[in-house]
Write an enzyme that holds these catalytic residues in place. Structure first.
Site, PDB file in Angstrom:
ATOM      1  N   ASN A 231     -15.520 -14.132 -16.018  1.00 12.23           N
ATOM      2  CA  ASN A 231     -16.561 -13.999 -15.431  1.00 12.23           C
ATOM      3  C   ASN A 231     -16.212 -13.660 -13.838  1.00 12.23           C
ATOM      4  O   ASN A 231     -15.131 -13.966 -13.547  1.00 12.23           O
ATOM      5  CB  ASN A 231     -17.228 -15.476 -15.365  1.00 12.23           C
ATOM      6  CG  ASN A 231     -16.601 -16.539 -14.853  1.00 12.23           C
ATOM      7  OD1 ASN A 231     -16.534 -16.709 -13.558  1.00 12.23           O
ATOM      8  ND2 ASN A 231     -15.768 -17.310 -15.539  1.00 12.23           N
TER       9      ASN A 231
ATOM     10  N   CYS B  51     -20.191 -13.158 -21.671  1.00 11.27           N
ATOM     11  CA  CYS B  51     -19.255 -13.148 -22.816  1.00 11.27           C
ATOM     12  C   CYS B  51     -19.535 -13.915 -23.929  1.00 11.27           C
ATOM     13  O   CYS B  51     -19.030 -13.532 -25.186  1.00 11.27           O
ATOM     14  CB  CYS B  51     -17.895 -13.348 -22.216  1.00 11.27           C
ATOM     15  SG  CYS B  51     -17.375 -11.977 -21.303  1.00 11.27           S
TER      16      CYS B  51
END
Ligand SMILES: [Zn+2]
Length: 247
Positions: A128, A186
């Site tokens: 991230n 993700c």
């Protein structure tokens, strides 16, 4: 090195670019690996097998069944256990000589600054932008080389930010913190399993090159498309207006 160590690392020592001296440098080196997932697992595995002296692995998560397709330090029995504990046990089985510190937490700004200051190289294996930027800021502040990797779907990126050099760009020069980059979650996107292995292994490779002083670092942004099996590399310069690394 004793006889066992000379044997274990003999195929490295046979390389004139590494030799005994380079292997000793690896043994004396320490790395921080942020994230013990698809990239962190293969990166840690290769660093451990290669004889890196100290690895610090940070990840707050527990192993989930959906991780097993690509996070190769974990097996079916690992499900439910903290990732860093499972990773440390697996790495110790591969190479008991490597000291692995397992941190089951999300590193905040202060913890990152503290940890980055103590290691020789940092591998960003997170998933991230918030973490990537925090890791980058700590590396800029301490002038530590940052090996950044990413893999999602069939696409991957890799770049080394050698922040020991004043002319090197930082991660924020490429991806500004206030930039309009859409965060790809993700946890909900597909990831082609071997691609994470490719990128994680390359991150380990670049970290070893940095420590042993081999060749040139991947100072250009490397972009890989697994479907066409094509690499592209893009020269990225320092952004004089970067809010993170401008003097
Ligand atoms: Zn910058």
């Amino acid at each position: 090195m004793n006889d066992q160590q000379l044997l274990r690392y003999s195929r490295h020592i046979l390389l004139p670019e590494i030799g005994i001296e380079g292997q000793e440098r690896l043994r004396a080196a320490s790395a921080l690996i942020v994230g013990a997932g698809g990239l962190g697992c293969p990166a840690a595995l290769y660093l451990a097998a290669s004889g890196f002296g100290k690895l610090t692995l940070a990840d707050p998560d527990k192993v989930d069944l959906t991780n097993l397709q690509r996070q190769i330090l974990y097996g079916t029995k690992s499900v439910g256990a903290p990732k860093v504990d499972e990773a440390r046990a697996a790495l110790a089985a591969f190479n008991p000589e490597v000291a692995v510190t397992a941190l089951q937490k999300k590193l905040d700004e202060k913890a990152l600054l503290d940890l980055v200051g103590k290691v020789d190289v940092v591998l960003d294996c997170s998933d991230n932008f918030a973490t990537r930027h925090a890791v980058n800021r700590a590396c800029v502040q301490h002038h530590k080389p940052l090996v950044s990797g990413a893999a999602i779907r069939f696409d991957a990126q890799l770049m080394v930010f050698d922040l020991r050099k004043p002319e090197a760009p930082c991660y924020g020069c490429l991806f500004p913190e206030d930039g309009e980059i859409e965060e790809v979650a993700c946890s909900t996107m597909g990831v082609f399993a071997p691609l994470t292995g490719v990128v994680g292994a390359m991150q380990a490779m670049e970290a070893i090159k940095l420590i042993a002083g081999i060749g040139e670092s991947a100072a250009r942004l490397q972009v890989f498309d697994a479907k066409s099996a094509e690499w592209r590399s893009v020269k990225m310069g320092k952004d004089p207006a970067c809010k993170v690394c401008r003097p």
